[in-house]
Every structure is written in C-alpha cells, then in structure tokens.
Scaffold this motif. Structure first.
Motif, mmCIF file in Angstrom:
data_model
loop_
_atom_site.group_PDB
_atom_site.id
_atom_site.type_symbol
_atom_site.label_atom_id
_atom_site.label_comp_id
_atom_site.label_asym_id
_atom_site.label_seq_id
_atom_site.Cartn_x
_atom_site.Cartn_y
_atom_site.Cartn_z
ATOM 1 N N ASN A 1 1.824 4.824 1.708
ATOM 2 C CA ASN A 1 1.692 5.521 2.987
ATOM 3 C C ASN A 1 2.720 6.641 3.064
ATOM 4 O O ASN A 1 3.444 6.906 2.089
ATOM 5 C CB ASN A 1 1.851 4.534 4.144
ATOM 6 C CG ASN A 1 3.129 3.703 4.013
ATOM 7 O OD1 ASN A 1 4.195 4.251 3.711
ATOM 8 N ND2 ASN A 1 3.026 2.402 4.225
ATOM 9 N N HIS B 1 -8.157 5.277 -5.418
ATOM 10 C CA HIS B 1 -8.268 4.485 -4.184
ATOM 11 C C HIS B 1 -7.594 3.125 -4.356
ATOM 12 O O HIS B 1 -6.904 2.638 -3.444
ATOM 13 C CB HIS B 1 -9.742 4.299 -3.816
ATOM 14 C CG HIS B 1 -9.957 3.422 -2.618
ATOM 15 N ND1 HIS B 1 -9.521 3.754 -1.355
ATOM 16 C CD2 HIS B 1 -10.543 2.193 -2.498
ATOM 17 C CE1 HIS B 1 -9.830 2.798 -0.504
ATOM 18 N NE2 HIS B 1 -10.453 1.839 -1.163
ATOM 19 N N THR C 1 0.848 -1.187 0.000
ATOM 20 C CA THR C 1 0.000 0.000 0.000
ATOM 21 C C THR C 1 0.886 1.241 0.000
ATOM 22 O O THR C 1 2.104 1.145 0.199
ATOM 23 C CB THR C 1 -0.903 0.035 1.241
ATOM 24 O OG1 THR C 1 -0.069 0.001 2.410
ATOM 25 C CG2 THR C 1 -1.857 -1.137 1.256
ATOM 26 N N TYR D 1 -3.844 3.450 -4.000
ATOM 27 C CA TYR D 1 -3.335 3.704 -2.652
ATOM 28 C C TYR D 1 -3.491 2.515 -1.710
ATOM 29 O O TYR D 1 -2.663 2.309 -0.835
ATOM 30 C CB TYR D 1 -4.036 4.922 -2.046
ATOM 31 C CG TYR D 1 -3.396 6.234 -2.411
ATOM 32 C CD1 TYR D 1 -2.470 6.839 -1.575
ATOM 33 C CD2 TYR D 1 -3.707 6.860 -3.609
ATOM 34 C CE1 TYR D 1 -1.867 8.039 -1.907
ATOM 35 C CE2 TYR D 1 -3.113 8.071 -3.962
ATOM 36 C CZ TYR D 1 -2.194 8.652 -3.112
ATOM 37 O OH TYR D 1 -1.604 9.843 -3.448
ATOM 38 N N SER D 2 -4.557 1.732 -1.878
ATOM 39 C CA SER D 2 -4.840 0.810 -0.777
ATOM 40 C C SER D 2 -5.348 -0.579 -1.137
ATOM 41 O O SER D 2 -5.576 -1.387 -0.237
ATOM 42 C CB SER D 2 -5.868 1.468 0.159
ATOM 43 O OG SER D 2 -7.068 1.733 -0.538
ATOM 44 N N GLN E 1 5.538 7.169 0.108
ATOM 45 C CA GLN E 1 4.857 8.006 -0.872
ATOM 46 C C GLN E 1 5.826 8.776 -1.756
ATOM 47 O O GLN E 1 5.600 8.939 -2.959
ATOM 48 C CB GLN E 1 3.909 8.976 -0.163
ATOM 49 C CG GLN E 1 2.964 9.691 -1.117
ATOM 50 C CD GLN E 1 1.784 10.311 -0.386
ATOM 51 O OE1 GLN E 1 1.512 9.980 0.750
ATOM 52 N NE2 GLN E 1 1.083 11.207 -1.048
#
Length: 411
Positions: free
Chosen positions: A360, A391, A358, A394-395, A364
């Motif tokens: 973070n 979305h 992911t 990112y995750s 980043q």
C-alpha cells in the motif's frame, strides 16, 4: 511455542527439502517451522523457475508454518549478506533455532572452526587480500585462506553449504541473538550435482536440468504437489523462468543505456559492465554470454548477480541505502499455516518490526526494490499473465494453509 528456522530457495522444492524440513522440526522438537525464502531472484543471480507465491504454497504443503520473503536486496547477495539478511529476519521473529543443511552434518565442527577463526582473523584477512590481488575470486580466496590458516580444522570449507553454515552462525553472533544453530547432513545429492544418481533425491540443479529436457522423471525426485504446481504453471504461462528468456530484455537494456549509467549499477566494478556490453552483441544464448564474460576473478555466480541487477535496474546507491540498516527492517509474510498464525499471535508483542501482507502507500517505498524485481520477473509473460502476477504481488498475500484439510484460503 518452540520454533525452528530454515533458510531456503526451493527452486523447486524437492524430496531433499522435505527431508530437511521434517528433520529440522524433529531434531529440535519445534512446534513451528519458519521458512525464510528468497523471492523472484536467487542467491546465484538467477530467476526462480516459478514465482515466489507458487514456492510459498509448496513450502506450506511440505511442512513450513510461516513463509517469510528474503528481500531482493539480500537474496541476490554473496554468502555473507545473504546469511545476514535471513538470520536478521529469524531473530526478529524470536526464532529459537536455525537448522541448515550441510555437507558436514555436525554443528560442533562449525563452532570449533569459528572459534579458531576468531583467533586468526588478521592472518585470514591478509591471506584473502593477497589471493584477491593475484586475481582469485572472493569465494575461492575466502575458502583458500581458511584452509591455509586453519589447517587443524575438520570442516571442509571448499563445500558451499558448509561455507553458508559458517556465515549463518557468524550472523547469529553478529546480532547477539539468542538463537542456536544446528545442522542436518545433506544426503544422496550435493548442491551442484547436475545428474540424479539416487532413486528419490536429486539436487535442485539436476531437477532443473530434467525440467529443461521436458523429462517426466522429475516425478521420482519431487512431491506430487510440486509436480502438479509446475505443470499448472506451465499450462497457464507456457514457460518456466530461465535466464535465456530474459536475454532479449537484458540486451535491450544494455544497448540503450550509456556506459556511465551502467557503471552505477550494483556489482558493476572495475569496468565489468563494459565487458558485458562487448560480449552481448556476439552471443546467441545466455550460456554463450556467460562463457565469454567469465574470468578467473569473476565467477559465474558473481556475473549472474550483476546481470540480475542490470535487468532490474538496481543501482549501487539504492542497494547501499538499504544495506545501511544492518538488518531487514520489515517482515514480508507470504503464507502461514494455522500453527504459524497462532505463533504470530503469541509473539506479536515481542516482534518489533512491521509485518507486511499487502502493498500500500505506507510500505510501497520500503518494498520498491522487490516490486521492481517482480515487474522484471514478469516481463517474459503474456500481458494478461504479467498483470496476474503483479496483482498477486500487491494484494494476494498471505496464503493461509489448513494443515488438516490441505486447502488454501485468504483472510
């Protein structure tokens, strides 16, 4: 666990890719297939027809066990850097063999040429410089220089997958990797074939042409899961990504940015950005734009890569800072099968790079160029679908694929 690596784009995944995956695993007796896959933008400087998360799932369904993203900074590069980035990732994952598709099909022929090339490096480089001075593009100059200086070679260096194969093997040597190289002969369709002449295998180029025509005959050339995934994406987004869709965004960017700022963009050389600005006001389609910019020196692919960097606002300073590290400094895991998960568990002590799943605050900055690429890639979608795609970026990685049930999950 024995592993084989493949370097792919899957734009989209078709029957020829499935053949390559199965033959790679079978010919090397591998337990695990590691696929290094380009992200939202590809080596020829174009957007993928569907996003990387869709293509990662297709790769797992087709037989890959680990799907790792080749970052934007390498996936949108000329063959040398494209190969270097992909091989560095496979090497970091302790991959045993890389298996690539080629027009030649015999790995011995590649090694013979590379050994000859080492002996004639100075002559080849002199030939390349001379041909560039005459206005020839780098890919043509490179191919011509090899043909001229290595007349006894049996390898046809005018063919794109053969050229990539050379760069893969030279990258293995560059990193002093334990990895071995092997190749599978391309069957039925060549890389740039625009028409489908075989009953079940066509090039990705031909398949994309069929998709533009909204012709259902794609079913002949892709697995059912590819067809279903494409249909689902169209139903949800009312679009497949192509350069024409990004033309208004590119035009806005060029019309609102000073020339001196455009000259700072990666691949903007010798005033090429001025040529692009002059042309974009007169064009009615992306093909018109490309036709008006293209010259003998600057290939279609080279120009598309510049336009991609203009779209994503990727500067020379930003790209050069990334490339200074010589190899990709992290592993971005997009998906894995149960076998792939077991491979990572067995090898985790030998893998000395961070594995990102992911995004973070810690990673980043390292992934900032890929984030920009996804934002640019999503720009043609509705606001709701833009948010959904971002979305995912990112995750929602990695996807876990159960080979037995055929179901996806997340940890």
């Amino acid at each position: 666990m024995k592993s084989v690596g493949v370097i792919v784009e899957y734009n989209p995944l078709h029957n020829g890719h499935v053949y390559h995956l199965s033959q790679s695993k079978q010919s090397t007796n591998a337990d695990v297939v590691i696929a290094v896959m380009s992200g939202q933008f590809l080596q020829r400087g174009e957007p993928a027809v569907v996003p990387k998360h869709v293509r990662a799932k297709l790769a797992l369904q087709a037989g890959a066990d680990l799907v790792i993203e080749l970052p934007y900074s390498y996936s949108t590069q000329h063959a040398t850097l494209f190969a270097k980035g992909a091989i560095s990732i496979l090497d970091s994952l302790n991959c045993d063999t890389v298996c690539f598709g080629s027009e030649e099909g015999k790995i011995e022929t590649f090694y013979e040429l590379i050994n000859q090339k080492k002996l004639l490096t100075s002559s080849i480089n002199t030939s390349i410089r001379s041909l560039l001075d005459k206005g020839m593009s780098y890919p043509s100059a490179y191919s011509t220089a090899l043909q001229t200086n290595l007349e006894t070679s049996k390898l046809d260096v005018s063919l794109p997958n053969n050229i990539l194969g050379i760069h893969y093997l030279e990258s293995i040597e560059h990193f002093s990797s334990k990895m071995q190289g092997t190749t599978i002969k391309r069957i039925a369709a060549n890389y740039h074939d625009e028409e489908a002449s075989h009953q079940s295998i066509a090039s990705a180029t031909a398949i994309r042409k069929i998709l533009k025509q909204e012709d259902d005959s794609i079913s002949n050339f892709v697995p059912t899961y590819t067809k279903n995934a494409i249909e689902t994406y169209i139903n949800e987004n009312e679009i497949l990504h192509s350069w024409n869709d990004y033309l208004p965004f590119l035009k806005y960017r060029l019309m609102t940015t000073k020339l001196e700022d455009l000259s700072l963009i990666y691949e903007a050389v010798e005033g090429l950005e001025r040529r692009v600005v002059d042309a974009i006001l007169k064009c009615s389609s992306f093909e018109d734009l490309m036709t008006s910019i293209k010259t003998k020196r600057y290939t279609w692919t080279r120009i598309q890569r510049l336009l991609t960097h203009l779209l994503t606002n990727t500067s020379k300073e930003e790209m050069n800072a990334i490339l200074e590290t010589d190899r990709v400094p992290y592993i971005r895991l997009l998906g894995m099968s149960q076998k792939g998960k077991a491979y990572l568990n067995v090898n985790k002590k030998q893998i000395d790079l961070p594995i990102y799943t992911t995004i973070n605050q810690v990673n980043q900055n390292a992934l900032s160029t890929d984030l920009k690429a996804t934002h640019a890639y999503a720009s043609i979608l509705s606001i709701q679908n833009q948010q959904k795609l971002i979305h995912t970026e990112y995750s929602l990685y990695p996807f876990i694929y159960d080979e037995n049930s055929g179901q996806f999950s997340r940890e």
